[in-house]
Design a protein around this motif. Structure first.
Motif, PDB file in Angstrom:
ATOM      1  N   ASP A 190      15.540 -30.796  19.625  1.00  0.00           N
ATOM      2  CA  ASP A 190      14.486 -29.892  19.161  1.00  0.00           C
ATOM      3  C   ASP A 190      14.733 -28.476  19.658  1.00  0.00           C
ATOM      4  O   ASP A 190      14.473 -27.504  18.945  1.00  0.00           O
ATOM      5  CB  ASP A 190      13.103 -30.376  19.616  1.00  0.00           C
ATOM      6  N   GLU A 191      15.229 -28.350  20.864  1.00  0.00           N
ATOM      7  CA  GLU A 191      15.547 -27.017  21.375  1.00  0.00           C
ATOM      8  C   GLU A 191      16.681 -26.397  20.559  1.00  0.00           C
ATOM      9  O   GLU A 191      16.630 -25.215  20.222  1.00  0.00           O
ATOM     10  CB  GLU A 191      15.926 -27.034  22.854  1.00  0.00           C
ATOM     11  N   LEU A 203      15.190 -25.228  17.415  1.00  0.00           N
ATOM     12  CA  LEU A 203      14.391 -24.038  17.696  1.00  0.00           C
ATOM     13  C   LEU A 203      15.284 -22.798  17.794  1.00  0.00           C
ATOM     14  O   LEU A 203      14.981 -21.754  17.206  1.00  0.00           O
ATOM     15  CB  LEU A 203      13.600 -24.235  18.991  1.00  0.00           C
ATOM     16  N   LYS A 252      12.342 -17.204  20.672  1.00  0.00           N
ATOM     17  CA  LYS A 252      11.861 -18.588  20.632  1.00  0.00           C
ATOM     18  C   LYS A 252      10.345 -18.676  20.744  1.00  0.00           C
ATOM     19  O   LYS A 252       9.718 -19.483  20.055  1.00  0.00           O
ATOM     20  CB  LYS A 252      12.520 -19.430  21.729  1.00  0.00           C
ATOM     21  N   SER A 253       9.731 -17.865  21.582  1.00  0.00           N
ATOM     22  CA  SER A 253       8.277 -17.905  21.752  1.00  0.00           C
ATOM     23  C   SER A 253       7.554 -17.603  20.447  1.00  0.00           C
ATOM     24  O   SER A 253       6.566 -18.256  20.106  1.00  0.00           O
ATOM     25  CB  SER A 253       7.835 -16.924  22.827  1.00  0.00           C
ATOM     26  N   ILE A 260       7.902 -20.581  18.121  1.00  0.00           N
ATOM     27  CA  ILE A 260       7.025 -21.676  18.558  1.00  0.00           C
ATOM     28  C   ILE A 260       5.587 -21.392  18.144  1.00  0.00           C
ATOM     29  O   ILE A 260       4.893 -22.281  17.620  1.00  0.00           O
ATOM     30  CB  ILE A 260       7.129 -21.888  20.081  1.00  0.00           C
ATOM     31  N   ARG A 261       5.105 -20.170  18.351  1.00  0.00           N
ATOM     32  CA  ARG A 261       3.730 -19.824  17.964  1.00  0.00           C
ATOM     33  C   ARG A 261       3.535 -19.982  16.454  1.00  0.00           C
ATOM     34  O   ARG A 261       2.535 -20.545  16.004  1.00  0.00           O
ATOM     35  CB  ARG A 261       3.387 -18.397  18.400  1.00  0.00           C
ATOM     36  N   LEU A 318       3.605 -23.737  15.530  1.00  0.00           N
ATOM     37  CA  LEU A 318       2.382 -24.393  15.978  1.00  0.00           C
ATOM     38  C   LEU A 318       1.224 -24.045  15.051  1.00  0.00           C
ATOM     39  O   LEU A 318       0.477 -24.918  14.603  1.00  0.00           O
ATOM     40  CB  LEU A 318       2.074 -23.994  17.419  1.00  0.00           C
TER      41      LEU A 318
END
Length: 100
Positions: A12-13, A16, A27-28, A31-32, A35
């Motif tokens: 998954d990383e 990502l 990446k942050s 992810i946001r 999500l």
């Protein structure tokens, strides 16, 4: 903004990192976005389940999905949803939609 920590599998990383590079974002941020999009989709899926089973009206399904009634009706049309609601329930939904 609150911070959340989570452990993810190596694959998954890697995915990502690939998506972050593809979108040219960190990446942050990815992810946001992921999500937010998945939480929206989970709400829509739950609304679809409840609507299809006849547990909720179109208005209630729209609230569960977190969208307006017009957007819910588009979702229902796009996904070829049928309902088990009675004609009276549907008429009530139509009346409420006309009021908007």
């Amino acid at each position: 903004m609150p911070s959340i920590s989570a452990r993810i599998p190596d694959e998954d990383e890697e995915a990502l990192i690939d998506v972050a590079e593809l979108l040219d974002e960190d990446k942050s941020t990815v992810i946001r976005k992921a999500l937010r999009e998945e939480l929206t989709e989970l709400r829509v899926r739950r609304a679809i389940e409840r609507y299809q089973s006849g547990d909720v009206s179109a208005n209630q399904a729209a609230r569960i999905a977190g969208v307006g009634i017009a957007e819910w009706l588009e979702i229902a049309r796009d996904r070829n949803l049928t309902t088990q609601l009675s004609p009276d329930d549907l008429e009530g939904d139509a009346d409420r939609a006309r009021e908007l």
